[in-house]
Design a protein around this motif. Structure first.
Motif, PDB file in Angstrom:
ATOM      1  N   TYR A   1      16.484 -58.319 -63.302  1.00 18.02           N
ATOM      2  CA  TYR A   1      17.761 -57.623 -63.083  1.00 18.02           C
ATOM      3  C   TYR A   1      18.402 -58.085 -62.090  1.00 18.02           C
ATOM      4  O   TYR A   1      19.630 -57.766 -62.175  1.00 18.02           O
TER       5      TYR A   1
ATOM      6  N   LEU B   1      17.282 -43.439 -63.782  1.00 17.43           N
ATOM      7  CA  LEU B   1      18.782 -42.388 -64.674  1.00 17.43           C
ATOM      8  C   LEU B   1      20.251 -42.710 -64.338  1.00 17.43           C
ATOM      9  O   LEU B   1      21.269 -42.599 -65.114  1.00 17.43           O
TER      10      LEU B   1
ATOM     11  N   SER C   1      21.209 -45.443 -62.425  1.00 16.95           N
ATOM     12  CA  SER C   1      21.901 -46.287 -62.916  1.00 16.95           C
ATOM     13  C   SER C   1      22.267 -46.525 -63.813  1.00 16.95           C
ATOM     14  O   SER C   1      22.843 -47.481 -64.463  1.00 16.95           O
ATOM     15  N   CYS C   2      22.144 -45.658 -65.197  1.00 22.06           N
ATOM     16  CA  CYS C   2      22.408 -46.684 -66.342  1.00 22.06           C
ATOM     17  C   CYS C   2      23.934 -45.808 -66.175  1.00 22.06           C
ATOM     18  O   CYS C   2      24.613 -46.787 -67.496  1.00 22.06           O
TER      19      CYS C   2
ATOM     20  N   TYR D   1      19.915 -47.222 -57.353  1.00 12.46           N
ATOM     21  CA  TYR D   1      18.306 -47.973 -57.670  1.00 12.46           C
ATOM     22  C   TYR D   1      17.551 -48.473 -56.594  1.00 12.46           C
ATOM     23  O   TYR D   1      16.834 -48.847 -56.608  1.00 12.46           O
TER      24      TYR D   1
ATOM     25  N   TYR E   1      19.201 -54.359 -75.832  1.00 11.99           N
ATOM     26  CA  TYR E   1      19.915 -52.828 -74.908  1.00 11.99           C
ATOM     27  C   TYR E   1      21.051 -53.043 -73.710  1.00 11.99           C
ATOM     28  O   TYR E   1      21.795 -51.794 -73.973  1.00 11.99           O
TER      29      TYR E   1
ATOM     30  N   TRP F   1      21.847 -53.838 -70.490  1.00 13.44           N
ATOM     31  CA  TRP F   1      20.578 -53.366 -68.187  1.00 13.44           C
ATOM     32  C   TRP F   1      20.528 -51.879 -68.649  1.00 13.44           C
ATOM     33  O   TRP F   1      20.030 -51.367 -67.741  1.00 13.44           O
ATOM     34  N   ARG F   2      21.986 -50.722 -69.250  1.00 13.81           N
ATOM     35  CA  ARG F   2      21.659 -49.613 -68.906  1.00 13.81           C
ATOM     36  C   ARG F   2      20.418 -49.142 -69.851  1.00 13.81           C
ATOM     37  O   ARG F   2      19.636 -48.161 -69.421  1.00 13.81           O
ATOM     38  N   GLY F   3      20.535 -49.764 -70.937  1.00 17.32           N
ATOM     39  CA  GLY F   3      19.328 -48.997 -71.626  1.00 17.32           C
ATOM     40  C   GLY F   3      18.476 -49.163 -70.991  1.00 17.32           C
ATOM     41  O   GLY F   3      16.914 -48.392 -71.503  1.00 17.32           O
ATOM     42  N   SER F   4      17.606 -50.356 -70.946  1.00 16.52           N
ATOM     43  CA  SER F   4      16.633 -50.731 -70.233  1.00 16.52           C
ATOM     44  C   SER F   4      16.091 -50.023 -68.830  1.00 16.52           C
ATOM     45  O   SER F   4      14.957 -49.182 -69.013  1.00 16.52           O
ATOM     46  N   PHE F   5      17.230 -49.907 -68.072  1.00 16.02           N
ATOM     47  CA  PHE F   5      16.957 -48.803 -66.805  1.00 16.02           C
ATOM     48  C   PHE F   5      16.344 -46.710 -67.579  1.00 16.02           C
ATOM     49  O   PHE F   5      15.462 -46.216 -67.441  1.00 16.02           O
ATOM     50  N   PHE F   6      17.416 -46.589 -69.267  1.00 15.75           N
ATOM     51  CA  PHE F   6      16.856 -45.497 -69.411  1.00 15.75           C
ATOM     52  C   PHE F   6      15.250 -45.625 -70.203  1.00 15.75           C
ATOM     53  O   PHE F   6      14.666 -44.278 -70.090  1.00 15.75           O
TER      54      PHE F   6
END
Length: 432
Positions: free
Chosen positions: A39, A97, A99-100, A112, A168, A170-175
């Motif tokens: 990250y 969530l 963090s997205c 985060y 996806y 980094w936002r999709g990764s957090f989700f």
């Protein structure tokens, strides 16, 4: 058959379920914060901020993973391990969530950093403490098997999240990670109280904060040791991926592979400790812990002068192997030195010390890089910190021996048939 006998049989059968839950808690609850290096690179590219400023995101997360230890210990002692893990999972999931939706790194400091870091700590502390409740003779093996979940997480999560970020963002990764994190609620539900200890949520005689530990000089040295070793560990796995980019022809996948090599070595170290623990611990656990600190520090220092990817991979393996030994040894040394009754409180304070190192190390390392434009000083600092941590641990037996020799006649250390550690413990209890 008596109720006590039935409870003992139930505990012996259920402890393997608890150990499995603890393994998964380590894999996800601690494994996710350990992917900070992946990250970190993504945040540098997304926000264009400086290395020191960006490093605060992961350092706050790692810092609170450990630093919220006293709060998590109090909560676990007061409401039980099961409740603590469930609450921690909810807090961490909210942070992931949130963090997205981040638009800048300051939002990530809170979501985060603070929320997910605190949630992970509420998972981590009871996960370590409950092993001591369910396992006695095999506690060293149980700690090593449980903690190897972190190594498995280090092995599979960095390359997996690298691919997820590529597809996806980094936002999709957090989700997606939040969905994975949610499963820790199920692990928490499996962590029921030990039946043979009674049906109550907590033991009324159990110390909630263990303040007397702070009057024990050997414990204070142990705290300082944890600060220094965590500086080395966090600096290494946050910055090693970015450092590897300075080597020609090294891709993002190659950088993530270093963390996987580190993870494999961590698992190897913990499995070795689990399988050979009784033989390894022919050496006092304190000395073995000090040796692992020093090897870990030397490995990081050598990385500072390494400009070959292959050699960096070898160093990552040695680094991970020593980390794989020293992390489970923290719990073993704490149990051997301060007792099972105070383990939850002791471990909470030790994790707070680790949190101080986790918060201080990465920003300091980022500042050093910006000052020198080189990672040499960064890894030399990290390695020196861990070597000093090992030397500090070696001072504890000398300190205890000196206290025993200077104890008053009323303690009868000279005439006692007990060990020097028992003399020291007696003196500490008397002075407190």
């Amino acid at each position: 058959m008596s109720k006590t006998r039935c409870a003992d049989i139930l505990d012996r059968q259920w402890r393997w379920v608890v150990l499995s839950a603890c393994f998964l808690n380590h894999l996800v609850g601690v494994g996710i914060p350990s992917t900070g290096g992946v990250y970190y690179v993504a945040f540098l590219e997304a926000f264009g901020t400086g290395k020191s400023e960006t490093a605060w995101i992961t350092s706050i997360n790692i810092g609170l993973l450990f630093g919220a230890g006293p709060l998590a210990s109090y909560f676990a002692n007061r409401f039980g391990h099961r409740c603590c893990v469930i609450v921690g999972t909810i807090i961490g999931m909210v942070g992931l969530l949130g963090s997205c939706l981040a638009q800048d790194i300051y939002w990530l400091y809170i979501s985060y950093g603070i929320l997910t870091g605190t949630g992970s700590c509420f998972i981590y502390i009871p996960t370590v403490a409950i092993i001591g409740d369910y396992f006695d003779k095999d506690k060293n093996k149980a700690h090593a098997i449980s903690a190897s979940g972190t190594g498995i997480g280090n092995l599979i999560l960095p390359p997996l999240l690298t691919k997820v970020i590529d597809f996806y963002g980094w936002r999709g990764s957090f989700f997606i990670t939040a969905g994975l994190y949610m499963h820790m609620i199920l692990c928490g539900l499996l962590m029921r109280p030990v039946a043979s200890h009674g049906a109550g949520i907590h033991n009324a005689d159990k110390p909630v904060l263990g303040v007397s530990l702070l009057s024990d000089w050997s414990f204070l040295l142990f705290l300082c040791n944890n600060v220094l070793l965590t500086i080395n560990i966090t600096v290494y796995y946050i910055f090693i991926t970015d450092y590897s980019h300075s080597i020609p022809n090294v891709s993002h996948e190659d950088s993530a592979l270093l963390l996987s090599i580190f993870g494999i070595a961590v698992v190897a170290g913990r499995v070795t400790f689990a399988l050979l623990g009784s033989r390894i611990l022919i050496i006092d656990s304190l000395y073995l812990f000090a040796i692992s600190n020093i090897v870990c520090g030397v490995s990081a220092a050598i990385a500072a002068i390494t400009f070959s990817y292959s050699l960096l991979a070898v160093i990552s393996a040695f680094f991970g192997l020593s980390v794989g030994l020293e992390i489970p040894l923290i719990a073993v040394v704490a149990t051997d030195r301060f007792g099972t009754d105070r383990l939850t409180s002791a471990y909470g304070y030790l994790m707070f010390a680790c949190g101080v190192g986790g918060v201080a190390g990465p920003p300091l390392a980022g500042w050093l890089y910006e000052l020198t434009s080189s990672y040499t000083a960064v890894f030399c600092l990290a390695g020196t910190a861990d070597v000093l941590a090992g030397v500090m641990i070696l001072l504890i037996p000398l300190f205890e021996r000196r206290l025993c020799q200077s104890a008053s006649d009323s303690l009868r250390c000279e005439n006692s048939s007990g060990t020097k550690e028992q003399c020291y413990t007696e003196m500490v209890v008397t002075t407190v």
